[in-house]
Design a protein around this motif. Structure first.
Motif, PDB file in Angstrom:
ATOM      1  N   ASN A 185       0.861  -1.189   0.000  1.00 43.04           N
ATOM      2  CA  ASN A 185       0.000   0.000   0.000  1.00 43.04           C
ATOM      3  C   ASN A 185       0.895   1.235   0.000  1.00 43.04           C
ATOM      4  O   ASN A 185       1.310   1.720   1.057  1.00 43.04           O
ATOM      5  CB  ASN A 185      -0.911  -0.013   1.217  1.00 43.04           C
ATOM      6  CG  ASN A 185      -1.829   1.203   1.277  1.00 43.04           C
ATOM      7  OD1 ASN A 185      -1.846   2.026   0.354  1.00 43.04           O
ATOM      8  ND2 ASN A 185      -2.585   1.335   2.343  1.00 43.04           N
ATOM      9  N   SER A 225       1.897   9.606  -0.409  1.00 39.34           N
ATOM     10  CA  SER A 225       1.640   8.596  -1.427  1.00 39.34           C
ATOM     11  C   SER A 225       2.706   8.721  -2.499  1.00 39.34           C
ATOM     12  O   SER A 225       3.099   9.830  -2.877  1.00 39.34           O
ATOM     13  CB  SER A 225       0.248   8.790  -2.042  1.00 39.34           C
ATOM     14  OG  SER A 225       0.044   7.894  -3.123  1.00 39.34           O
ATOM     15  N   GLU A 282      -1.340 -10.302  -0.834  1.00 38.64           N
ATOM     16  CA  GLU A 282      -0.523  -9.091  -0.755  1.00 38.64           C
ATOM     17  C   GLU A 282       0.505  -9.033  -1.875  1.00 38.64           C
ATOM     18  O   GLU A 282       0.899  -7.939  -2.304  1.00 38.64           O
ATOM     19  CB  GLU A 282       0.177  -9.014   0.597  1.00 38.64           C
ATOM     20  CG  GLU A 282      -0.748  -8.660   1.757  1.00 38.64           C
ATOM     21  CD  GLU A 282      -0.006  -8.641   3.085  1.00 38.64           C
ATOM     22  OE1 GLU A 282      -0.444  -7.913   3.986  1.00 38.64           O
ATOM     23  OE2 GLU A 282       1.011  -9.358   3.225  1.00 38.64           O
ATOM     24  N   GLU A 302       0.558  -2.115  -7.057  1.00 37.34           N
ATOM     25  CA  GLU A 302       0.998  -0.804  -6.575  1.00 37.34           C
ATOM     26  C   GLU A 302       2.278  -0.368  -7.265  1.00 37.34           C
ATOM     27  O   GLU A 302       2.434   0.804  -7.649  1.00 37.34           O
ATOM     28  CB  GLU A 302       1.208  -0.834  -5.052  1.00 37.34           C
ATOM     29  CG  GLU A 302      -0.024  -0.571  -4.246  1.00 37.34           C
ATOM     30  CD  GLU A 302      -0.481   0.876  -4.398  1.00 37.34           C
ATOM     31  OE1 GLU A 302      -0.051   1.732  -3.606  1.00 37.34           O
ATOM     32  OE2 GLU A 302      -1.286   1.161  -5.331  1.00 37.34           O
TER      33      GLU A 302
END
Length: 986
Positions: free
Chosen positions: A757, A787, A809, A816
Motif C-alpha cells: 500500500n 503517497s 498481498e 501498486e
C-alpha cells in the motif's frame, strides 16, 4: 552519627527499633551500632534511657500468636516423634515455622520426656539464630535459651549445662568447629600418634620458613636458628592443642545432652544440606544419633529439583544415601511427594495468607529503562562473539549488564583460558568500555542505564515514604550502594563481608545491619547480595524489592521474596524488575526462574500437565533452558533466522503485529544492524547495486529509486546516492537515517508503511511512538500521510521481503508498483534460492506478465559470487553457498482487473505460520549461528531461469566489495544519537 531529631522525634525513632527487637533492648545492645548508640545518648539527655523507655507504648499489629494451627502442629510434631517418626515442617517463609518448632518442647516435657529435662538444640544457618532467640523471648518467656557463639563457644557450652537452659542455638558454621574444650583422655600413646601425624605438617612448615628466607646456611646445609626453632615448637604445640580439643557437637553431647536429658533436635533450613560429605552434615549426623526427637524445618523442601531432596531425606532415615533416593523415586515427582507426605507436618502452609489473611498479596512490576548505546553495542558483541559458549556467555552477559565497570584486566587477571578470552573480548571492545569506565575525581562519568533506573526508583520510593531493598546475585553490593547514593539518598549495603557470626546478645553484625536500615528513617535503601537476604531476615520494612539483576536459583528467589510479606505485614510488597528492551538476559533469567517455580508448584500442589512434569523432571539449568537458549546458541544471524523463518507467507500485517510484541522490533533491528557491512543483508545489497549499475549502462541513470522493505537503507548505502525507503519498522529507518548522514548522502526520503500500500505512508519525521500503519484510526490522526505518485519511479527494488507477503498481498504489491512506474520502469525482486521451488519457478515468472511486467531473462536467474572471504578467520573460502534468485522485470502494459489472476506461488507445499518459532526454526537458527561471516565479491548470474529459451553462460556484474569501507561503530553511534535526539538520557 548525625541524627536529625527535627525530622523524626526520639520516640518515633525508638518505636520501630523496639518493635523489631520485641521489647526494650538493654544498654549493651544499643552499643552494637552507632545509630542505636546515638539514640541511647539522646535518651540519656532527656531524663535517662530507662526513664524514657519505662512509659513506652507499643503500637503493634494484632495477630494471634501462637495461632491454633501452630499449636496443633506442635502437637503433631511431639506425638509423631513419640511414635518414632521424625517430622519435616515445610511451611512457607514468614509463616512462623520457628515458633511452631519451639512450641513442641513443652509438649515433650509434659507427655513424652518421662521426667527428664528437655533440651532443644536448634541448628540452622547462623543468621537465623537472632530470629530464634527473639521468638523465644517474645512468645515463650518462661523458657531460657543460649546461643553458641564463635568468640566464647567454650563458655557458652558450659553455660548450656545449667538447669534453667532449655534451648541451645547453634549456627551451621560452628557445628564442626573446635569447642576450645580439651579432651582429658589424651594419654602418652595417643600423644605419640598425634606427633607422628604432625610430622608432615611440621616439614611443610619448615619448607615455608625456607621460602621466606628464615634459614641461615651453614656448612653446606640449612639449619634453623634458635628464634625459628621456637616458632616451630609453638606451631607444633598449637596443632597438638587442636587435636586435643573436641568439636562443638561432641562437646554438647558430652556436657549438655547427657543420657539424663531428653534431646529434641531441630535442623533449620534443611534444604541447605545437599552434600552428604560436608563438615556440617557429618557433624549433624552425630547429633541426630543422640536425638530422642527430630524436626527438619524448611520453607523450600523441593529446593531446585527432586534429586537435591535426597540428602534431606537421609536425615529422616527414609533412605541411607541420595543414590538410594534416586533409585526409589525413579524421576517421578509424585513418588517424591508421597515420601514427603510421610513426614510432613500438616496442613502445609504454602501461602502466608493462610496464617494471616490480612497480609496483602505481593505484586510484580516491570520497569523499563533505556541502556547506554555503548553497553548495547558490547552486549551485541558478546552475543556474537565466538570466544564464549554456554554458561560462560550467560554469566558474562549478566555481569556486563549489572556492572560494566568490572570488565577490566584487574578483575580478569588470572592466567586461565577463560580470563584470557575475557581480556581479548575487552580489547576488542575497548573503545566502548573506555567510555563506560571513564572517571573524573574518582567518579564514573557515563552512568549506565540500569544504575540510573535504580536511583530513580529509590528516589520515587523516598518521596512515597517507603524503603527499597535492591538485590543482586553479583558481588557488587558495596560498589553499587556507593554509586547509587547521593546527598539526598542514604543507601546501605549488606554482603558476605558483613559478619554472619552470632555475638553474645544473640545478634550477628548482619542482623544488626538490616535492623538499623529497617528502623532508621534516614536510610532509604539497602543493596544486598541474594545470599545474605535469606532465611531469618525480617524485611517487612522494605515494601519495595528491586531485582537489580534477576535471581537465577528458584529456591533463593522464594527465600528473598519471603522477607517482605510476613505475619503482621499490612503494606503491599512490590517486587520490581528492571527491564531494558535492548538487553534480553535478565528477562530471560526471570522467565526461567518463574517457569521452574510454576512447574514445581504444579508438581507438588496440583495435577501437572505432561509438559510441566517433563520440564520438572528434565531439570534444565540456565545454560540448557529453553528461556536462555537464544543467548546460549544464537548470535545475531541465528536470531534473525528464527524470527524471519516463522513469518514466511504470514503477511505484512502479521509481521508488524509480531514486531510490536514485547521488544521484538528493537531485537530485530539491533541484531540486523550489528556490524552490518559484514552481513548477508550487505552482500545482497551489493548484488542489487550491481544490477542497478548493469541496467544503467544501457538505459541511463535512474532518477528515482525506491527500496521497498528497505531495512537500514541497504541499497542507498551501497549505491551511495539518495533513494526513497519504505519500511515497516521505524527502528530500521532510524538506522538508515544515521547511515545516510554519516556517508554524506542527502535527499533520501524515508517512510513507515507497507509495500503493498504505497498510498498511506508516514514520513519518518512525522512518526509518533507506537504508530501502526495498519491502524486506520491512527493513520487518520497522523499529521499527514504520503503517497508515491503515479508513474514516478524509475527503479523499484525489493530484496528478501517478497516471500513474507501473503499470496493476496503479493498481487497487491505488484499492482501498486505498476501504478507508481511509467512504462519502461524496472522492478527487481531478490529471493533466497531456498524459498522458491524449481518446480514452481516457470509458473512464478509467467505470473509477472499477468500484472503488466516482462521478465528480463538475461538478468534474471540464480546468482553466485566469484570469491568469498571468511572475516572471522581471515581466510578465503569457497563462494558456493551464496545463491540468491533475482527477478528483473520491465513495466510494459496497463493491467485490467480481469487480467489479475496471478498466484505468485513460491512453494506450493509451504505451511504458513503466524510468527511463532518452532523447534525446527530454532534448530535451523542454531546452525545459522555456527556459520562464519563471509563477504562475497564478483557477482554473476550462474543459472538462467528454468523453462525459458535464454542465452547460456554466466556474466559478471563487476561489483566489488570495498574492504576499507567499515561501519563497526554504527550501532553504538546510531543508538546514542537517537536517544540524545529524543532526550532519553543526558
Amino acid at each position: 552519627m548525625n541524627v536529625k531529631y527535627a525530622t523524626h522525634s526520639l520516640e518515633d525513632r525508638l518505636a520501630p527499633l523496639f518493635d523489631m527487637y520485641g521489647g526494650v533492648p538493654p544498654r549493651e545492645f544499643m552499643h552494637r551500632h552507632p545509630y542505636f548508640a546515638e539514640l541511647l545518648r539522646e535518651a540519656d539527655t532527656q531524663g535517662g534511657y530507662e526513664s524514657v523507655t519505662s512509659s513506652f507504648e507499643f503500637d503493634e499489629v494484632s495477630i494471634n500468636v501462637p495461632s491454633v494451627i501452630q499449636l496443633l502442629k506442635a502437637g503433631q510434631i511431639s506425638l509423631d516423634n513419640a511414635k518414632g517418626i521424625p517430622k519435616i515442617l515445610m511451611d512457607c517463609a514468614g509463616s512462623g515455622k520457628t515458633l511452631t518448632a519451639l512450641l513442641a518442647l513443652p509438649l515433650f516435657e509434659e507427655h513424652y520426656a518421662k521426667g527428664k529435662k528437655v533440651v532443644a538444640t536448634y541448628v540452622s544457618p547462623g543468621n537465623l539464630v537472632p530470629t530464634m532467640m527473639q521468638e523465644l523471648r517474645r512468645f515463650m518467656p518462661g523458657y531460657k535459651g543460649i546461643p553458641i557463639t564463635q568468640q566464647s563457644r567454650e563458655k557458652d557450652i558450659m553455660e548450656a549445662t545449667k538447669e534453667d537452659i532449655n534451648f541451645v542455638f547453634l549456627g551451621y558454621e560452628l557445628s564442626y568447629r573446635n569447642s576450645h574444650l580439651y579432651d582429658d583422655h589424651v594419654d602418652g600413646k595417643k600423644l605419640g600418634e598425634i606427633l607422628i601425624g604432625l610430622s608432615d605438617g611440621a616439614r611443610d612448615y619448615v619448607e615455608h620458613l625456607a621460602e621466606e628466607g628464615l634459614f641461615s646456611a651453614k656448612d653446606g646445609y640449612k639449619a634453623l636458628d634458635r628464634h625459628n626453632m621456637i616458632d616451630l615448637g609453638g606451631w607444633i604445640y598449637k596443632q597438638y592443642q587442636k587435636r586435643c580439643m573436641t568439636n562443638v557437637i561432641d562437646a554438647l553431647i558430652d556436657n549438655v545432652l547427657t543420657q539424663d536429658v531428653f534431646s529434641y533436635l531441630i535442623i533449620g533450613e534443611g534444604h541447605n544440606l545437599v552434600h552428604m560429605d560436608s563438615l556440617t552434615r557429618t557433624a549433624l549426623e552425630k547429633l541426630k544419633q543422640r536425638a530422642d526427637a527430630l524436626l527438619i524445618e524448611t520453607a523450600t523442601a523441593v529446593r531446585n529439583n527432586v534429586h537435591q531432596m535426597g540428602t534431606m531425606m537421609t536425615l529422616v532415615d527414609f533412605v541411607d544415601s541420595p543414590h538410594s533416593w534416586k533409585r526409589i523415586i525413579k524421576n517421578n515427582p509424585r513418588r517424591a511427594k508421597a515420601a514427603l507426605d510421610l513426614y510432613a507436618v500438616t496442613p502445609v502452609v504454602s501461602r502466608i495468607q493462610q496464617v494471616d489473611p490480612l497480609v496483602p498479596e505481593e505484586k510484580d512490576l516491570d520497569v523499563t529503562y533505556t541502556e547506554r548505546p555503548e553497553l548495547q553495542a558490547i552486549y551485541l558483541s558478546l552475543v556474537n562473539s565466538r570466544l564464549f559458549e554456554g554458561r560462560e556467555r550467560i554469566e558474562l552477559a549478566r555481569y556486563l549488564v549489572a556492572d560494566p565497570t568490572k570488565f577490566t584486566d584487574t578483575h580478569f587477571w588470572k592466567d586461565t583460558s577463560f580470563h584470557t578470552r575475557v581480556r581479548t573480548f575487552i580489547e576488542q571492545n575497548q573503545t566502548n568500555f573506555d567510555i563506560l569506565q571513564k572517571q573524573e575525581d574518582g567518579q564514573y562519568v557515563n552512568e549506565h542505564g540500569r544504575l540510573h533506573a535504580l536511583r530513580s526508583l529509590i528516589t520515587q520510593s523516598k518521596e512515597e515514604g517507603s524503603k527499597v531493598l535492591a538485590v543482586t546475585e553479583r558481588d557488587i553490593a558495596k560498589d553499587l550502594a556507593q554509586r547509587v547514593a547521593t546527598d539526598q539518598l542514604v543507601v546501605r549495603y549488606i554482603d558476605s563481608s558483613v559478619n554472619i557470626c552470632t555475638k553474645q546478645d544473640g545478634y550477628s553484625d548482619r542482623q544488626i545491619a538490616i535492623m538499623e536500615a529497617s528502623v532508621n528513617p534516614d536510610v532509604h535503601a539497602v543493596v544486598a547480595t541474594s545470599g545474605t537476604i535469606r532465611e531469618g531476615i525480617d524485611g517487612r520494612a522494605f515494601i519495595r524489592q528491586v531485582r537489580y539483576d534477576e535471581i537465577s536459583v528458584p529456591f533463593k528467589e522464594v527465600q528473598v521474596r519471603g522477607r517482605g510479606p510476613r505475619r503482621g505485614q499490612r503494606q503491599q510488597v512490590t517486587v520490581t524488575h528492571l527491564h531494558s528492551p535492548d538487553l534480553g538476559i535478565n528477562t530471560a533469567v526471570r522467565n526461567f526462574v518463574n517457569t521452574k517455580m510454576k512447574d514445581a508448584n504444579a508438581v507438588y500442589d496440583a495435577k501437572p500437565t505432561p509438559e510441566e512434569l517433563a520440564r520438572y523432571v528434565r531439570d534444565a539449568g540456565l545454560a540448557a533452558s529453553e528461556q536462555l537458549a537464544h543467548i546460549v546458541h544464537l548470535n545475531s544471524r541465528g536470531t534473525l533466522s528464527m524470527m524471519f523463518n516463522s513469518l514466511v507467507g504470514a503477511g505484512s500485517k502479521r509481521f508488524a503485529q509480531v514486531m510490536q510484541r514485547g521488544n521484538n522490533a528493537v531485537l530485530l533491528s539491533s541484531n540486523f544492524n550489528y556490524d552490518w557491512n559484514n552481513t548477508h543483508s550487505a552482500n545482497c545489497a551489493r548484488l542489487s547495486a550491481g544490477i542497478v549499475r548493469k541496467l544503467e549502462e544501457t538505459y541511463g541513470k535512474f532518477k528515482h529509486i525506491v527500496s521497498g522493505a528497505s531495512g537500514p537503507g541497504s541499497l542507498g548505502r551501497i549505491l551511495q546516492r539518495p533513494t526513497t525507503m519504505i519500511e515497516l519498522l521505524a527502528t530500521q529507518l532510524e538506522f538508515a537515517e544515521d547511515a545516510m548522514r554519516r556517508q554524506g548522502i542527502e535527499g533520501s526520503e524515508m517512510y513507515l508503511g507497507s509495500i503493498h500500500n504505497l498510498q498511506e505512508l508516514i514520513a519518518l519525521d512525522d512518526l509518533r511512538p507506537g504508530m501502526d500503519v495498519f491502524d486506520k484510526e491512527m493513520i487518520a490522526s497522523a499529521a499527514r500521510t504520503h503517497s508515491i505518485p503515479d508513474g514516478s519511479v524509475d527503479y523499484f527494488e525489493l530484496a528478501n521481503a517478497f516471500y513474507f507477503l501473503s499470496p493476496e498481498e503479493r498481487v497487491m504489491f505488484l499492482r501498486e508498483v505498476h501504478r507508481v512506474q511509467p512504462e519502461g520502469g524496472f522492478l527487481s525482486i531478490q529471493i533466497p534460492r531456498s524459498k522458491i521451488e524449481r518446480s514452481s519457478e516457470k509458473a512464478f515468472l509467467e505470473d509477472f506478465a499477468k500484472v503488466g511486467y516482462e521478465v528480463n531473462l538475461e538478468l534474471s536467474g540464480e546468482y553466485g559470487a566469484n570469491s568469498a572471504h571468511n572475516i572471522d578467520e581471515g581466510v578465503d573460502v569457497s563462494p558456493g553457498s551464496f545463491d540468491p534468485y533475482v527477478i528483473v522485470a520491465c513495466q510494459v502494459a496497463d493491467v485490467t482487473e480481469s487480467r489479475v489472476s496471478a498466484s505468485f506461488s513460491l512453494n506450493p507445499g509451504y505451511v504458513i505460520r503466524n510468527g511463532t518459532p518452532t523447534k525446527k526454526d530454532f534448530t535451523h537458527a542454531k546452525e545459522e549461528s555456527k556459520r562464519p561471516r563471509i563477504i562475497y565479491d564478483g557477482f554473476f548470474r550462474r543459472i538462467p531461469p528454468i523453462g525459458f529459451t535464454v542465452q547460456e553462460g554466466p556474466f559478471d556484474l563487476q561489483d566489488h566489495y570495498d574492504k576499507n569501507f567499515r561501519e563497526n561503530e554504527e550501532v553504538t553511534r546510531r543508538i546514542r544519537e537517537l536517544m540524545e535526539h529524543k532526550g532519553w538520557y543526558q
